[in-house]
Design an enzyme around this catalytic site. Structure first.
Site, PDB file in Angstrom:
ATOM      1  N   LYS A  48       0.836  -1.199   0.000  1.00 32.95           N
ATOM      2  CA  LYS A  48       0.000   0.000   0.000  1.00 32.95           C
ATOM      3  C   LYS A  48       0.871   1.250   0.000  1.00 32.95           C
ATOM      4  O   LYS A  48       2.045   1.219   0.395  1.00 32.95           O
ATOM      5  CB  LYS A  48      -0.957   0.017   1.202  1.00 32.95           C
ATOM      6  N   LYS A  53       7.916   0.846   0.789  1.00 34.82           N
ATOM      7  CA  LYS A  53       8.450   0.026  -0.306  1.00 34.82           C
ATOM      8  C   LYS A  53       9.813   0.512  -0.778  1.00 34.82           C
ATOM      9  O   LYS A  53      10.708  -0.288  -1.047  1.00 34.82           O
ATOM     10  CB  LYS A  53       7.470   0.013  -1.484  1.00 34.82           C
ATOM     11  N   LYS A  79       6.981  10.128  -8.549  1.00 33.02           N
ATOM     12  CA  LYS A  79       7.699  10.913  -7.522  1.00 33.02           C
ATOM     13  C   LYS A  79       9.210  10.723  -7.641  1.00 33.02           C
ATOM     14  O   LYS A  79       9.979  11.485  -7.057  1.00 33.02           O
ATOM     15  CB  LYS A  79       7.246  10.498  -6.115  1.00 33.02           C
ATOM     16  N   ASP A 166      -0.521   2.758  -4.999  1.00 34.11           N
ATOM     17  CA  ASP A 166      -1.950   2.854  -5.253  1.00 34.11           C
ATOM     18  C   ASP A 166      -2.208   2.937  -6.753  1.00 34.11           C
ATOM     19  O   ASP A 166      -2.442   4.017  -7.310  1.00 34.11           O
ATOM     20  CB  ASP A 166      -2.525   4.079  -4.540  1.00 34.11           C
TER      21      ASP A 166
END
Length: 306
Positions: A48, A53, A79, A166
């Protein structure tokens, strides 16, 4: 003959790659064999949003490098912050660099889009389209194509895809076309495990067409693992590592460093050892897991509170 078979026949006659069922309600083109990553062990890291991560991927890459392996980490998030603890900075994305040369990839050199990070880890930020436009799957495909064109995968032992959290489109699926094993980062709480359950279902759907299989999950930023372990027992999954909730990990990101560059404090040394143990486990090879994800209502009953 069904309408789907008609489509397959027409595409074959036109020389277009065969389509495959890719989960209920979706169809996806099979990967071009020329784009297959050969010779390296390939891992995709999922979880999530905000679960850690990138921290996990970067420390795992560092651990693999400490074991003497040649590592390439590919960040798959607009990002472009997957590799900054390895390189000490945010590096430009493949898409941004391609735009600068009007998408004439032949004008690029490896050093234009690959940065050497800590202990020799090769770092790439694929980037992605602006929010609400395009698909991350295209970006991943272009990145792998560019790496192959410049022979950057020929002397690599380990490839780690750090996949944004996501996403449910082709951006989610694209790394699975290349990966041998998918690893899920979770935490010992309901929301993280709920997300993991849905990721398991998605990876299982992709595994019908791709060689990827689930390796297990990493309990991250968690003092305990009881809820994670209870879920794993229920669905036939496995926890393969536990990273405790220690402040040193937060501090390492603030300092733009991996844990392997931090002072030899007791909790840091223990966390490093767990990452090395995980790297050894993954390199030796894990049993391919085929857990049975739970229905939403059932997971609420298993982990929810009255």
């Amino acid at each position: 003959m069904s309408p789907r078979d008609d489509v397959q026949t027409l595409r074959a006659a036109a020389g277009v790659p065969r389509l495959g069922e890719d989960g209920e309600g979706s169809v996806q083109v099979h990967q071009d064999e020329a784009m297959k990553i050969e010779g390296a062990k390939v891992f995709s890291v999922y979880g999530k949003g905000g679960i850690g991560k990138s921290t996990t991927s970067s420390n795992l890459s560092a651990a693999f490098s400490m074991l003497g392996h040649r590592v390439l980490q590919i960040g798959c998030d607009p990002k472009h912050d997957s590799t900054f603890t390895l390189t000490g900075r945010l590096q430009p994305t493949v898409i941004d660099i391609l735009k600068e040369v009007d998408f004439h990839a032949e004008e690029l050199r490896p050093e234009d889009f690959v940065t050497t990070g800590w202990n020799g880890v090769q770092c790439v930020e694929a980037g992605g389209p602006p929010a609400g436009t395009g698909c991350g799957g295209y970006v991943v495909g272009q990145t792998v194509k560019l790496l192959k064109q410049h022979h950057m995968l020929e002397e690599t032992d380990i490839v780690i895809f750090d996949v944004l959290g996501d996403v449910v489109c082709g951006g989610f699926a694209a790394p699975l076309q290349h990966a041998d094993r998918a690893v899920i980062v979770t935490a010992n709480d309901f929301d993280s495990i709920y997300a993991m359950n849905r990721i398991i279902a998605a990876v299982q759907a992709k595994a019908r067409n791709y060689n990827v299989r689930l390796a297990g999950c990493i309990a991250n930023r968690s003092k305990d693992t009881d809820e994670v372990d209870r879920y794993c027992r229920e669905v036939g999954f496995r926890r393969i590592a536990h990273m405790p909730d220690i402040d040193a990990i937060r501090r390492s990101r603030l300092k733009k460093k991996t844990l392997f560059e931090m002072p030899d404090e007791e909790d840091i040394v223990l966390a490093r050892a767990e990452y090395v143990r995980l790297a050894e486990t993954l390199y030796r090879g894990t049993e391919p897991l085929a857990p049975a994800p739970m229905e939403d209502r059932d997971i609420f009953e298993l982990l929810g509170f009255d």
